[in-house]
Design an enzyme around this catalytic site. Sequence first.
Site, short mmCIF file in Angstrom:
data_model
loop_
_atom_site.label_atom_id
_atom_site.label_comp_id
_atom_site.label_asym_id
_atom_site.label_seq_id
_atom_site.Cartn_x
_atom_site.Cartn_y
_atom_site.Cartn_z
N ASP A 44 0.84 -1.21 0.00
CA ASP A 44 0.00 0.00 0.00
C ASP A 44 0.88 1.25 0.00
OD1 ASP A 44 0.86 -0.10 2.63
OD2 ASP A 44 -1.13 0.11 3.52
N ASP A 83 -1.31 -6.23 -0.39
CA ASP A 83 -1.29 -5.56 0.92
C ASP A 83 -2.69 -5.05 1.25
OD1 ASP A 83 0.00 -4.69 3.16
OD2 ASP A 83 1.11 -3.07 2.16
N GLU A 182 9.41 -4.13 10.43
CA GLU A 182 9.83 -2.83 9.89
C GLU A 182 10.35 -1.90 10.98
OE1 GLU A 182 6.98 -1.03 7.23
OE2 GLU A 182 8.18 0.80 7.05
O1 KIV Z 1 3.47 -1.09 1.65
C1 KIV Z 1 4.61 -1.55 1.61
O2 KIV Z 1 5.35 -1.41 0.62
C2 KIV Z 1 5.09 -2.27 2.79
C3 KIV Z 1 6.55 -2.48 2.91
C4 KIV Z 1 7.13 -1.31 3.61
C5 KIV Z 1 6.88 -3.73 3.62
O3 KIV Z 1 4.31 -2.63 3.62
#
Ligand code: KIV
Length: 279
Positions: A44, A83, A182
């Site tokens: 996301d 995501d 993270e």
């Molecule tokens: O949204 C994204 O790209 C993520 C990464 C930071 C793992 O969640």
Amino acid sequence: MRVSINDIKEMKAKGEKIPMLTAYDYTSAKLVDAAGVPIILVGDSLGMVVLGYENTIPVTIEEMLHHTRAVVRGAQHALIVGDMPFMTYQASTEDAMRNAGRFLKEAGCQAVKLEGGETMAHTVEHLVRVGIPVQGHIGMTPQSANQFGGHKLQGRRADVAVQIIKDAIALEEAGVFSIVLELVPAPLAKIVTERVKVPVIGIGAGPHCDGQVQIFHDLLGTYTDFVPRHAKQYATLATTIKDAITTYSQEIKNGTFPTMKHSFTMDESVLAEVVASAP
Ligand code: KIV
């Protein structure tokens, strides 16, 4: 053959490091896939690097599904993780099931990622039980940036660090196939990675994780608004792209482009007929 969640789990068991990278469209997915990266995350983060939002909060499920579909069309080999955006899984398990199901049914990806540890374990358990592979995401979870007071490192305080370890254990017990960790101190990431059997994929979490994930635009240097400290730019394509566009624009102005090499001819007799009968 497409990489499966079992292949990813096996990589940890064999001590093989796991690269993961985001992609958001057909062309970028094709390139990431061709480079042999085993997991593509349709993050996301596209809210920021593709759509120009300030953070990931406004991203909708329709936007995520649209981009995930494009990535699925581009990548034939990598495991593709969609995501789940903010408030598509937090309010109820039913919401989570319905929306996670849309990622697999309507976008064609193989797994979903959602943010949260102990508090989301119950939801993860339900998703896994109905056949939806889930990747967890703990530490600094961007959808909670308002709660953290920004995208800030988590886990320097003992109580927060212990909670992050508990989050990883809860997610593993709930059935995730891997965990994104993270923005936490490297020594804490090492403990988490050793404490669980599922692969821990770090971002801003140091070198001890089982794998690493980066944002496509950070890695290639195309997103210039902000370069996070944990990102390594393997290219500075923003300059290359801008220079190419400037040259294109100049060549149009000075008549260098297009030449006949980029144009199409016409039969002389047809042309003569057109000229003779044109109004
Ligand atoms: O949204 C994204 O790209 C993520 C990464 C930071 C793992 O969640």
